[in-house]
Design an enzyme around this catalytic site. Structure first.
Site, PDB file in Angstrom:
ATOM      1  N   ASP A  97     121.166  -9.029  35.955  1.00  0.00           N
ATOM      2  CA  ASP A  97     120.287  -8.107  35.230  1.00  0.00           C
ATOM      3  C   ASP A  97     120.015  -8.661  33.820  1.00  0.00           C
ATOM      4  O   ASP A  97     120.396  -8.067  32.824  1.00  0.00           O
ATOM      5  CB  ASP A  97     120.998  -6.743  35.167  1.00  0.00           C
ATOM      6  CG  ASP A  97     120.155  -5.652  34.573  1.00  0.00           C
ATOM      7  OD1 ASP A  97     118.982  -5.897  34.258  1.00  0.00           O
ATOM      8  OD2 ASP A  97     120.693  -4.534  34.423  1.00  0.00           O
ATOM      9  N   LYS A  99     117.121  -9.301  32.207  1.00  0.00           N
ATOM     10  CA  LYS A  99     115.987  -8.718  31.458  1.00  0.00           C
ATOM     11  C   LYS A  99     115.372  -9.734  30.501  1.00  0.00           C
ATOM     12  O   LYS A  99     115.305  -9.523  29.286  1.00  0.00           O
ATOM     13  CB  LYS A  99     116.409  -7.464  30.693  1.00  0.00           C
ATOM     14  CG  LYS A  99     116.876  -6.324  31.592  1.00  0.00           C
ATOM     15  CD  LYS A  99     117.107  -5.046  30.787  1.00  0.00           C
ATOM     16  CE  LYS A  99     117.546  -3.887  31.641  1.00  0.00           C
ATOM     17  NZ  LYS A  99     118.930  -3.937  32.098  1.00  0.00           N
ATOM     18  N   ASP A 102     111.156 -13.369  26.737  1.00  0.00           N
ATOM     19  CA  ASP A 102     110.737 -14.313  25.699  1.00  0.00           C
ATOM     20  C   ASP A 102     109.581 -15.177  26.208  1.00  0.00           C
ATOM     21  O   ASP A 102     109.100 -14.990  27.327  1.00  0.00           O
ATOM     22  CB  ASP A 102     111.949 -15.170  25.289  1.00  0.00           C
ATOM     23  CG  ASP A 102     111.919 -15.536  23.813  1.00  0.00           C
ATOM     24  OD1 ASP A 102     110.817 -15.842  23.308  1.00  0.00           O
ATOM     25  OD2 ASP A 102     112.978 -15.522  23.171  1.00  0.00           O
TER      26      ASP A 102
HETATM   27  O1  S5P Z   1     115.898   1.234  33.325  1.00  0.00           O
HETATM   28  C1  S5P Z   1     116.987   0.722  33.499  1.00  0.00           C
HETATM   29  C2  S5P Z   1     117.116  -0.586  33.952  1.00  0.00           C
HETATM   30  C3  S5P Z   1     118.384  -1.093  34.220  1.00  0.00           C
HETATM   31  S1  S5P Z   1     118.474  -2.624  34.968  1.00  0.00           S
HETATM   32  N1  S5P Z   1     118.124   1.453  33.304  1.00  0.00           N
HETATM   33  C4  S5P Z   1     119.376   0.943  33.525  1.00  0.00           C
HETATM   34  O2  S5P Z   1     120.350   1.687  33.343  1.00  0.00           O
HETATM   35  N2  S5P Z   1     119.523  -0.363  33.957  1.00  0.00           N
HETATM   36  C5  S5P Z   1     120.861  -0.946  34.182  1.00  0.00           C
HETATM   37  O3  S5P Z   1     121.490  -0.241  35.238  1.00  0.00           O
HETATM   38  C6  S5P Z   1     121.800  -0.889  32.987  1.00  0.00           C
HETATM   39  O4  S5P Z   1     121.709  -2.054  32.205  1.00  0.00           O
HETATM   40  C7  S5P Z   1     123.152  -0.728  33.641  1.00  0.00           C
HETATM   41  O5  S5P Z   1     123.685  -2.006  33.937  1.00  0.00           O
HETATM   42  C8  S5P Z   1     122.871  -0.020  34.952  1.00  0.00           C
HETATM   43  C9  S5P Z   1     123.113   1.467  34.945  1.00  0.00           C
HETATM   44  O6  S5P Z   1     124.465   1.759  34.767  1.00  0.00           O
HETATM   45  P1  S5P Z   1     125.052   3.238  34.867  1.00  0.00           P
HETATM   46  O7  S5P Z   1     126.482   3.063  34.501  1.00  0.00           O
HETATM   47  O8  S5P Z   1     124.310   4.101  33.908  1.00  0.00           O
HETATM   48  O9  S5P Z   1     124.865   3.679  36.304  1.00  0.00           O
END
Ligand code: S5P
Length: 376
Positions: A97, A99, A102
Site C-alpha cells: 500500500d 500510495k 510523485d
Molecule cells: O482510503 C483509504 C485507503 C487505504 S489503502 N483508507 C485506508 O484506511 N487505507 C488503508 O487501509 C490504511 O492505510 C490502512 O492501512 C488500512 C485500514 O486500516 P484499518 O485499521 O483502519 O482497518
C-alpha cells in the site's frame, strides 16, 4: 455505482474468465473463488516477526495481504523473501500500500530500488493520480522492466537447514512459527551467501543454479473452470491454480475512506478515465463503491474502512477518532458493490486474530453471495 452493471451479478469466477481480464486479476479472482474469501488483511504491524506471524496465522482466511513496508522497523530483503514464501504456501497475493504520488522518474525509483524494492515482491501496489497520468505509465514501465529482468535472470538458490538459536530472547521471534523462521533464516543465507549467525546449526547445504528464460509474463491466465467447493477439494483446486503469474498490477486511489477526503467527483472520474486507458496494468481501484459503469469495465474494487460493529452498535457511525470511517462488510460488498474488503485493526487488534479473520471472511462472503443472488 451503476446499479445494473453486469459485474455486480457475476461470480468472481465468471469475471476471471472474461477475456478482457488481465492474467494477474484473473488469478486473484480465481483465488478468491477457490478460497471463498474476499478478505484482504491490512497487516499494519511494526516488526518483521509480527508480520510473518500474522500472515501465518490468518493466511488461510485471506486472498490478499496488504503491507506498509515502511512501518516495519526491521524490514530487510529476507522479510520480503519470507513473506513471499508464506504467500506461496498459504495462497495469497501481496499488495504493498505504497500510495505513490510523485513524478514518473521518482516513482520508478521508489518502486524498484531503495531499501524496499517493492516491485520485486509485491504483485500489487497503488498510486494517486495527483501528478497526472504519467504516474501510471511510469510505474508500468518499471513493472515491465522488473518482470523482464526476472524472466531472464540467473537464479541461484542456496538452501540450508538453519535454526535460529532457541535462546534468541526476542519475544516476537519466539511467537513466529518455526517454518516461518526457517524461511526467514534461509533468506538471510541467500542474501549473504553464508550462514547468517554463528550460533545457527546448518546441516546440508545445497546450491542449485537455474538459468531461466521464463515465460510467465506472457503465459495465459490460469486454466478456466468453476472452482466451487462442491466440484473440487479446495486444496486440490489451489494446487491446480498454482502460483500467480510473475506480473505486476496497479490500483488507483479513486476515493478514500477518511472523513473529508478530497478524492471525489471530477477527480474520481479522471481516475476512472486513466484506468480505462491503462487496462493492461490497472486492475482496479481503492474506492468506497464499485466504479464499473461502461460495459467492458471489470475493475476490481478494494475497499478499506471496514469493521464489524460490536453487538449493540449496529447502525452507529464507527471511526478511529483520527478521521478513519468504517462501514460493515455487508454495506461495502452488498450495497456498494465492492469486491474485496480491506480490514486492519478490526483483525490485528482482536484477541483471537484467526477467529476474527474468519468472522470477517464469512461476513464478506455472505454479502457477496447475497449480491450475486446465486451460489458462487
Ligand atoms: O482510503 C483509504 C485507503 C487505504 S489503502 N483508507 C485506508 O484506511 N487505507 C488503508 O487501509 C490504511 O492505510 C490502512 O492501512 C488500512 C485500514 O486500516 P484499518 O485499521 O483502519 O482497518
Amino acid at each position: 455505482m451503476t446499479a445494473s452493471h453486469p459485474t455486480l451479478k457475476r461470480t468472481y469466477s465468471e469475471r476471471a474468465s472474461d477475456p478482457s481480464t488481465g492474467p494477474l486479476a484473473s488469478y486473484l479472482l480465481r483465488l478468491i473463488s477457490i478460497k471463498k474469501t474476499n478478505l484482504c488483511l491490512s497487516a499494519d504491524v511494526e516488526t518483521s516477526a509480527e508480520l510473518l506471524a500474522l500472515a501465518e496465522q490468518v493466511g488461510d482466511s485471506i486472498c490478499v495481504l496488504k503491507t506498509h513496508c515502511d512501518i516495519i522497523t526491521d524490514w530487510t530483503d529476507r522479510t520480503a523473501k519470507s513473506l513471499r514464501d508464506l504467500a506461496q504456501r498459504k495462497h495469497f497475493v501481496i499488495f504493498e500500500d505504497r500510495k505513490f504520488a510523485d513524478i514518473g522518474g521518482t516513482v520508478q525509483k521508489q518502486y524498484t530500488s531503495g531499501h524496499y524494492k517493492i516491485a520485486q515482491w509485491a504483485e500489487i501496489t497503488n498510486a494517486h493520480i495527483l501528478p497526472g497520468p504519467a504516474i501510471v505509465t511510469a510505474l508500468k514501465a518499471a513493472a515491465d522492466a522488473t518482470v523482464t529482468k526476472y524472466n531472464t535472470t540467473v537464479h541461484t538458490e542456496i538452501s540450508a537447514s538453519p535454526r535460529l538459536s532457541a535462546h534468541s530472547g526476542d519475544e516476537d521471534v519466539a511467537n513466529v512459527p518455526e517454518h516461518a523462521l526457517e524461511s526467514l533464516a534461509e533468506g538471510e543465507d541467500r542474501k549473504l551467501g553464508m550462514p547468517a549467525e554463528k550460533d545457527r546449526k546448518c546441516s546440508i547445504v545445497s546450491v542449485s543454479t537455474t538459468i531461466s528464460t521464463r515465460t510467465e509474463s506472457i503465459s495465459p491466465r490460469p486454466s478456466s473452470g468453476e472452482h466451487t467447493a462442491d466440484a473440487f477439494d479446495t486444496q486440490a483446486s489451489l494446487t491446480r491454480l498454482g502460483e500467480p503469474p510473475f506480473l505486476r498490477s496497479l490500483l488507483l486511489l479513486a476515493e478514500m475512506s477518511s472523513e473529508g477526503a478530497l478524492l471525489t467527483g471530477e477527480y474520481t472520474e479522471k481516475c476512472i478515465e486513466i484506468a480505462r486507458q491503462n487496462r493492461d496494468f490497472v486492475m482496479g481501484f481503492i474506492a468506497q463503491r464499485s466504479l464499473n459503469s461502461e460495459e467492458e469495465d471489470n475493475f476490481i474494487t478494494m475497499t478499506p474502512g471496514v469493521q464489524l460493529p460490536h453487538p449493540g452498535e449496529e447502525g452507529k457511525k464507527l471511526g478511529d477518532g483520527l478521521g478513519q470511517q468504517y462501514n460493515s462488510p455487508h454495506n461495502i460488498v452488498f450495497e456498494k458493490g465492492c469486491d474485496i474488503i480491506i480490514v486492519g485493526r478490526g483483525i490485528v487488534n482482536a484477541k483471537d486474530r484467526l477467529e476474527e479473520a474468519e468472522r470477517y471472511r464469512q461476513e464478506g462472503w455472505k454479502a457477496y453471495i447475497s449480491r450475486i443472488g446465486k451460489k458462487a
